[in-house]
Design a protein around this motif. Structure first.
Motif, mmCIF file in Angstrom:
data_model
loop_
_atom_site.group_PDB
_atom_site.id
_atom_site.type_symbol
_atom_site.label_atom_id
_atom_site.label_comp_id
_atom_site.label_asym_id
_atom_site.label_seq_id
_atom_site.Cartn_x
_atom_site.Cartn_y
_atom_site.Cartn_z
ATOM 1 N N HIS A 358 0.834 -1.201 0.000
ATOM 2 C CA HIS A 358 0.000 0.000 0.000
ATOM 3 C C HIS A 358 0.870 1.254 0.000
ATOM 4 O O HIS A 358 1.815 1.390 0.776
ATOM 5 C CB HIS A 358 -0.900 0.024 1.234
ATOM 6 N N GLY A 359 0.540 2.175 -0.907
ATOM 7 C CA GLY A 359 1.272 3.423 -1.036
ATOM 8 C C GLY A 359 0.944 4.068 -2.360
ATOM 9 O O GLY A 359 0.136 3.559 -3.150
ATOM 10 N N ALA A 360 1.591 5.195 -2.624
ATOM 11 C CA ALA A 360 1.279 5.965 -3.830
ATOM 12 C C ALA A 360 1.536 5.172 -5.105
ATOM 13 O O ALA A 360 0.864 5.383 -6.120
ATOM 14 C CB ALA A 360 2.086 7.257 -3.836
ATOM 15 N N ILE A 430 -4.493 4.360 17.782
ATOM 16 C CA ILE A 430 -3.336 5.127 17.281
ATOM 17 C C ILE A 430 -3.806 6.145 16.239
ATOM 18 O O ILE A 430 -3.374 7.302 16.246
ATOM 19 C CB ILE A 430 -2.282 4.183 16.679
ATOM 20 N N HIS A 431 -4.709 5.731 15.373
ATOM 21 C CA HIS A 431 -5.225 6.655 14.346
ATOM 22 C C HIS A 431 -5.961 7.836 14.974
ATOM 23 O O HIS A 431 -5.904 8.958 14.447
ATOM 24 C CB HIS A 431 -6.159 5.909 13.394
ATOM 25 N N ARG A 436 -0.385 12.467 11.891
ATOM 26 C CA ARG A 436 1.075 12.493 12.038
ATOM 27 C C ARG A 436 1.562 11.340 12.916
ATOM 28 O O ARG A 436 2.609 10.742 12.653
ATOM 29 C CB ARG A 436 1.518 13.840 12.621
ATOM 30 N N VAL A 437 0.810 11.029 13.965
ATOM 31 C CA VAL A 437 1.194 9.935 14.868
ATOM 32 C C VAL A 437 1.073 8.590 14.159
ATOM 33 O O VAL A 437 1.999 7.774 14.168
ATOM 34 C CB VAL A 437 0.319 9.942 16.138
ATOM 35 N N SER A 438 -0.080 8.346 13.527
ATOM 36 C CA SER A 438 -0.290 7.054 12.869
ATOM 37 C C SER A 438 0.631 6.878 11.665
ATOM 38 O O SER A 438 1.105 5.773 11.393
ATOM 39 C CB SER A 438 -1.750 6.905 12.447
ATOM 40 N N ARG A 439 0.892 7.967 10.940
ATOM 41 C CA ARG A 439 1.789 7.871 9.783
ATOM 42 C C ARG A 439 3.185 7.437 10.209
ATOM 43 O O ARG A 439 3.813 6.592 9.561
ATOM 44 C CB ARG A 439 1.846 9.206 9.046
ATOM 45 N N ALA A 440 3.670 8.035 11.306
ATOM 46 C CA ALA A 440 5.014 7.694 11.770
ATOM 47 C C ALA A 440 5.142 6.209 12.092
ATOM 48 O O ALA A 440 6.203 5.604 11.878
ATOM 49 C CB ALA A 440 5.364 8.529 12.998
ATOM 50 N N TYR A 442 2.730 3.447 11.108
ATOM 51 C CA TYR A 442 2.297 2.464 10.116
ATOM 52 C C TYR A 442 2.783 2.732 8.693
ATOM 53 O O TYR A 442 2.981 1.785 7.926
ATOM 54 C CB TYR A 442 0.761 2.386 10.107
ATOM 55 N N VAL A 443 2.968 4.008 8.343
ATOM 56 C CA VAL A 443 3.369 4.350 6.977
ATOM 57 C C VAL A 443 4.881 4.459 6.854
ATOM 58 O O VAL A 443 5.500 3.835 5.978
ATOM 59 C CB VAL A 443 2.695 5.669 6.529
ATOM 60 N N ASP A 444 5.495 5.241 7.748
ATOM 61 C CA ASP A 444 6.936 5.477 7.655
ATOM 62 C C ASP A 444 7.768 4.487 8.467
ATOM 63 O O ASP A 444 8.962 4.335 8.206
ATOM 64 C CB ASP A 444 7.262 6.900 8.129
ATOM 65 N N GLY A 445 7.157 3.843 9.460
ATOM 66 C CA GLY A 445 7.949 3.027 10.381
ATOM 67 C C GLY A 445 7.782 1.538 10.232
ATOM 68 O O GLY A 445 8.054 0.782 11.183
#
Length: 471
Positions: A358-360, A430-431, A436-440, A442-445
């Motif tokens: 999942h991503g762009a 978390i969402h 910003r919290v959830s992205r750090a 699930y998306v970036d981490g």
């Protein structure tokens, strides 16, 4: 002895021609290059500042009457109360959950130095309406990067004089917000731009706020198929432009979707995909038809979107080897390869199965031929986003959709959090702490190490879907 001729000798003429030919070739190449990809920045900016695309032959202080050919496209943008308002006053401004739009079916003057749109109060009561022309208005972080456009009525004598007068209407939109992310480029700008402007049949101009030249270059094939004129860079061109009508903002339907029953009516997601094929000159290819003509020894094409910064496949080589053993011809698409949209669109359009986390990058599924398969790998905590942004819309694209949801042991988050931690056991908590919290987390981490035996079953399902398509 006769008089010398003023015409050069044959040998001299040949020498001159040989000297001029390279210069002529360079001039042609430069012109061709500019037309194809705006490679010359100075020429691009000069064209914006001094070009005549769409200019009226009338004195530029005069008004232009709305021509009949432009009336219907404006009317198709509204319905019901807004349509009656547009027909009565020539102006209709309205809102939906993600965008604000003003449709103006009368002469307008746009002062690009202040991004103010002036309209005459002929049949219109005094009004002042502000539009941020980007289709994600509930996202405060996003909209902070979008320049507001003010629409207001003002007496003709008090309006600024026209410095440039155009003979076609204008659509004003922004390349601010989350532009330069492939998903947001298509979801927030390009699909709404298609919906808003396609009815004008290229007889309109674009005025772009928060102008990004790199974005314009990247999507030039799309812009060129929607408008016959060069876009106006409102960050550089600070003049007063006059048009016979305007649309401020873009009409939005839904995530990654065109609803044929919504306004402007008649355009489906499949229509948009066909438009993309035209724009990028992709050969019309239906996976169902192609399967009938495939040779016995010809392998189905699988494209794996490879990530590097986050949500990367830590056992990518093993995944590729397993897919090849199953009978796929595998292409690994690196971030550098994916970045060249025109070339990568050709790659995706020629594949049978597109696989990615999942991503762009999954937004490239727009270029899949009908009957192909999209396999989205869903990391922990990203179930809703995966289904909403790509899973549900895929049904309208004419492609098969498979979802592979990773387990605790397949995520790198298992190295940091125990199974009973809220990050694992209760992602919603978390969402709720904010994007910003959830992205750090699930998306970036998060990176992924897929269970090969388990993922093999998903690829076998993809194989079955391809065979089913061929029946």
């Amino acid at each position: 002895m006769g008089k010398e001729s003023k015409r050069p000798s044959c040998g001299a003429a040949v020498t001159i021609c040989l000297f001029l030919l390279p210069l002529l070739y360079i001039g042609i190449r430069r012109s061709s290059s500019w037309q194809s990809d705006f490679s010359s920045l100075s020429s691009w900016r000069m064209q914006i500042s001094h070009g005549s695309g769409g200019l009226s032959s009338k004195n530029n202080t005069e008004s232009i009457e709305m021509e009949g050919e432009f009336s219907k496209p404006f009317q198709r943008l509204v319905r019901g109360k807004e349509r009656r308002e547009l027909d009565t006053t020539g102006v209709s401004c309205f809102s939906d959950p993600l965008s604000d739009v003003c449709v103006i079916k009368q002469n307008v003057r746009i002062d690009t130095s202040t991004m103010t749109v002036y309209i005459a109060p002929e049949n219109q009561p005094p009004m002042q309406y502000t539009v941020r022309p980007y289709a994600r208005k509930t996202d405060n972080t996003c909209m902070e990067a979008v320049t507001p456009v003010e629409v207001r009525t003002i007496a003709d004598d008090n309006r600024p004089a026209c410095q440039v007068t155009h003979t076609v209407p204008v659509v004003v939109f922004s390349t601010g917000g989350f532009a330069s992310n492939l998903f947001h480029d298509f979801n927030d700008i390009i699909i709404p731009l298609f919906l808003t402007s396609r009815n004008f049949r290229s007889q309109l101009m674009f005025a772009v706020t928060d102008f990004m030249l790199s974005w314009i270059r990247k999507y030039h094939p799309i812009l060129a198929h929607l408008s016959s004129y060069d876009p106006i860079d409102t960050t550089k061109d600070r003049r007063v432009h006059c048009f016979p009508g305007a649309v401020i903002g873009l009409k939005y339907h839904s995530d990654f979707t065109c609803n044929a029953s919504d306004v402007p009516g008649g355009y489906s997601t499949l229509d948009f995909k066909r438009f993309l094929r035209e724009s990028f000159n992709l050969k019309d290819r239906n996976r169902t038809e192609a399967a009938f003509t495939r040779q016995e020894d010809q392998k189905p094409n699988l494209v794996l979107i490879s990530r590097r910064n986050s949500r990367q496949f830590l056992n990518e080589d093993e995944l590729v080897g397993m897919a090849r053993e199953l009978g796929f011809h595998v292409t690994v698409a690196s971030p550098q390869r994916v970045a060249n949209l025109q070339k990568f669109a050709q790659v995706v359009h020629s594949c049978d199965v597109l696989v990615g986390a999942h991503g762009a990058g999954i937004a490239n599924s727009l270029f899949l031929p009908e009957g192909a398969v999209l396999v989205q790998v869903v990391p922990l905590g990203l179930n809703w986003a995966s289904t909403t942004y790509y899973g549900d819309p895929s049904r309208a694209m004419g492609i098969h959709y498979l979802e592979y949801q990773v387990t605790y042991n397949e995520s790198s988050l298992s190295d940091t959090y125990p199974p009973d931690h809220p990050v694992i056991a209760d992602p919603n908590s978390i969402h709720l702490q904010g994007y910003r919290v959830s992205r750090a987390v699930y998306v970036d981490g998060q990176n992924l190490r897929l269970d090969l035996a388990r993922f093999k079953e998903t690829l076998l399902q993809a194989m079955q879907r391809l065979r089913w398509s061929a029946r």
